[in-house]
Design an enzyme around this catalytic site. Structure first.
Site, short mmCIF file in Angstrom:
data_model
loop_
_atom_site.label_atom_id
_atom_site.label_comp_id
_atom_site.label_asym_id
_atom_site.label_seq_id
_atom_site.Cartn_x
_atom_site.Cartn_y
_atom_site.Cartn_z
N LEU A 44 0.82 -1.22 0.00
CA LEU A 44 0.00 0.00 0.00
C LEU A 44 0.85 1.27 0.00
O LEU A 44 1.80 1.39 0.77
CB LEU A 44 -0.91 -0.01 1.24
CG LEU A 44 -1.74 1.25 1.50
CD1 LEU A 44 -3.14 0.87 1.96
CD2 LEU A 44 -1.09 2.15 2.55
N LEU A 45 0.48 2.17 -0.88
CA LEU A 45 1.11 3.50 -0.91
C LEU A 45 0.12 4.48 -0.28
O LEU A 45 -1.08 4.37 -0.49
CB LEU A 45 1.40 3.87 -2.37
CG LEU A 45 1.68 5.32 -2.80
CD1 LEU A 45 2.48 5.34 -4.10
CD2 LEU A 45 0.41 6.17 -2.96
N ASP A 47 0.59 8.77 1.63
CA ASP A 47 1.08 10.14 1.43
C ASP A 47 2.43 10.28 0.71
O ASP A 47 3.38 9.56 1.03
CB ASP A 47 1.28 10.83 2.78
CG ASP A 47 0.17 10.58 3.76
OD1 ASP A 47 -0.84 9.99 3.39
OD2 ASP A 47 0.34 11.01 4.91
N SER A 107 4.57 10.31 7.98
CA SER A 107 4.83 11.35 6.99
C SER A 107 5.73 12.47 7.47
O SER A 107 5.81 12.78 8.66
CB SER A 107 3.51 11.93 6.51
OG SER A 107 2.91 11.01 5.64
N ASP A 168 3.39 14.69 11.01
CA ASP A 168 3.55 15.18 9.64
C ASP A 168 4.25 16.55 9.56
O ASP A 168 3.70 17.51 9.00
CB ASP A 168 2.19 15.25 8.91
CG ASP A 168 1.37 13.98 9.07
OD1 ASP A 168 1.98 12.92 9.30
OD2 ASP A 168 0.12 14.04 8.99
N GLU A 222 -4.39 16.68 9.33
CA GLU A 222 -3.22 15.92 8.92
C GLU A 222 -2.47 16.69 7.85
O GLU A 222 -3.01 17.54 7.15
CB GLU A 222 -3.64 14.54 8.39
CG GLU A 222 -4.28 13.66 9.46
CD GLU A 222 -4.46 12.21 9.02
OE1 GLU A 222 -4.05 11.31 9.74
OE2 GLU A 222 -5.04 12.00 7.94
#
Ligand code: FRU
Length: 489
Positions: A44-45, A47, A107, A168, A222
């Site tokens: 899974l990909l 951000d 992230s 993030d 986010e």
């Protein structure tokens, strides 16, 4: 499906060679692998991360969970490009599993300092009681491309007033100092972004909240990003927990921005306009920007959303990134256009021109699975006109302009394999214009639509059959002229 912690936090080296072989075969047999978008080799990909120009190349990482299509143990996967159009897979960028990122390298962003690329990211950790403890960490890439993690977090505690949803970091430099914004949740359960300052990227001091005047706007923000364009400040972020309002906020979570006077870094005051969505489509989240050497502001996003299943899950992989877009500001609005380098992808061109009158028409040579298409509509007295693409016996994705309501409409109810329909199958936005220009980038399982040179963008995954390659132009309730150019990619 309930997953055990062991399944969720498995690392790549815990998979046997046979399991990996099987996974790769499963992915290879998937009909919906993209041809020119960044996609994971398997797994899974999510951000985009660490997007930066360094030593003559663009480096773009992404959140990657290799061993499943759920959100598990996140790595940074590394890709690079010299032209923003052709990307090369480099391999793992940041591997999680150390005390400062025991449950995932979440992230973050990249910035060049003293000839090295500094990658600041959130280390997701859980203690014995399964309490989440987020750390903000650094990893540094040298000229040889070697990435070294620092063991000590650069921000080790969450300041008072905020919960463990604190992640993030996006870094930038201004007036010889470094700043970062971090996505946060206040202890009262509302979302916001906070700011830190540093001289050297290693030691950071907490400045306070970006003071926006949005005291109750979703439960978590986010992936914040901040940059300045034409002496204006732009704050991007992804608020979670907004309810739909008319055509707006139709997806499970939102991505948008506010434009205002540059943030006052001493008071963190940000006087801004309305929150506006960046994209009108179904699949767009966690955008991140960077600046090119020639001063353009470029954005890439995840072409997917959290907590939603996708048809390729059964094939051992999920999601891709969007194409890079150049951002400019016009009247307080972010205009997004495909970066000019994407012209390098264009192969043979096919064109057509017609007046459509209450009909649906195809043109020879205008079809395909992977292409760029520009179509301009003018002189309309039709009530509705547009195109159907990736169309076949059963499938069609419909993009229309309704002149009565003055709305652009994207309908993916017949786009092939169904994607969760809890959030509807149609997206709309208002656009008052006599001329309508649609620029589409169609890949095996996606479409990015730039309307009137980036005034609006619709980004969506679609999963049609490989036989569905037709493009049909239509006018209903009158006529319209149409001019089209297609480049195979
Ligand atoms: C957004 C996000 C980030 C987090 C990352 C984890 O999609 O939830 O907030 O850092 O994904 O993969």
């Amino acid at each position: 499906m309930t997953l055990s912690r062991e399944q969720k936090y498995r690392k790549l080296n815990q998979a046997s060679p046979e399991e990996l072989e099987q996974l790769k075969e499963q992915v290879a047999s998937c009909p919906w692998r993209q041809s020119y978008h960044i996609q994971p080799p398997f797994g899974l990909l999510n951000d985009p991360n660490g997007f930066a120009f360094y030593e003559g190349e663009y480096h773009l990482f992404y959140q990657w969970f290799p061993l499943g299509t759920f959100h598990g143990m996140k790595y940074w996967y590394h890709t690079k490009s010299t032209d923003l159009a052709h990307w090369e897979n480099v391999g793992i960028g940041i591997e999680p599993g150390d005390p400062q990122d025991s449950h995932g390298a979440y992230s973050g962003s990249g910035i060049v300092k003293d000839g090295e690329l500094y990658l600041m990211y959130t280390g997701n950790t859980r203690n014995e009681e399964w309490r989440r403890l987020p750390y903000q960490n650094l990893a540094i890439m040298n000229r040889e491309g070697k990435i070294t993690k620092r063991n000590e977090p650069v921000i080790a505690v969450v300041p008072d007033g905020y919960t463990d949803h604190f992640r993030d970091p996006k870094v930038w430099r201004a007036n010889g100092e470094y700043y970062c914004v971090i996505g946060a949740q206040r202890t009262n359960g509302t979302g916001c972004a906070v700011m830190y300052k540093s001289q050297d990227l290693l030691s950071w001091s907490f400045l306070g909240e970006v003071s926006t005047g949005l005291d109750d706007f979703g439960y978590m923000w986010e992936c914040p990003d901040y940059f300045e364009l034409n002496q204006q400040g732009v704050l991007l972020f992804c608020p979670q927990g907004l309810s739909p309002e008319g055509d707006r906020f139709q997806n499970i979570y939102q991505s948008g921005y506010m434009v205002g006077k540059p943030v006052d870094v001493r008071t963190q005051k940000f006087k801004h306009g309305l929150f506006q969505e960046l994209d009108r489509g179904f699949d767009f989240y966690a955008p991140q920007t960077t600046e090119t050497p020639d001063g353009r502001r470029i954005l890439v996003a995840w072409m997917g959303l959290p907590d939603v299943g996708y048809p390729t899950d059964h094939n051992g992989w999920a999601h891709c990134l969007t194409l890079p877009r150049e951002l400019t500001l016009r009247d307080g609005k972010v205009i997004q256009q495909p970066v000019r380098e994407l012209k390098h992808l264009r192969k043979e061109e096919v064109t057509a021109e017609a007046v459509l009158h209450n009909e649906t028409k195809s043109f020879s040579g205008l079809q395909g699975i992977s292409y760029e298409l520009i179509c301009e509509f003018a002189d309309a007295d039709a009530e509705c006109f547009g195109i159907e693409f990736r169309a076949g016996n059963a499938d069609k994705t419909v993009l229309a302009y309704d002149r009565n309501t003055k709305k652009v409409i994207l309908d993916r109810s017949l786009s092939g394999e169904t994607i969760v329909t809890d959030y509807g199958s149609e997206r709309r936005c208002s656009l008052d214009s006599e001329k309508i220009k649609f620029q589409l980038f169609v890949d095996t399982s996606s479409v990015e639509i730039f309307v009137n040179d980036g005034e609006e963008v619709f980004t969506s995954r679609i999963f049609p059959s490989m036989e569905s390659t037709e493009i049909r132009f239509f006018a209903q309730g009158g006529s319209v002229t149409c001019q089209a150019s297609l480049w195979k990619i």
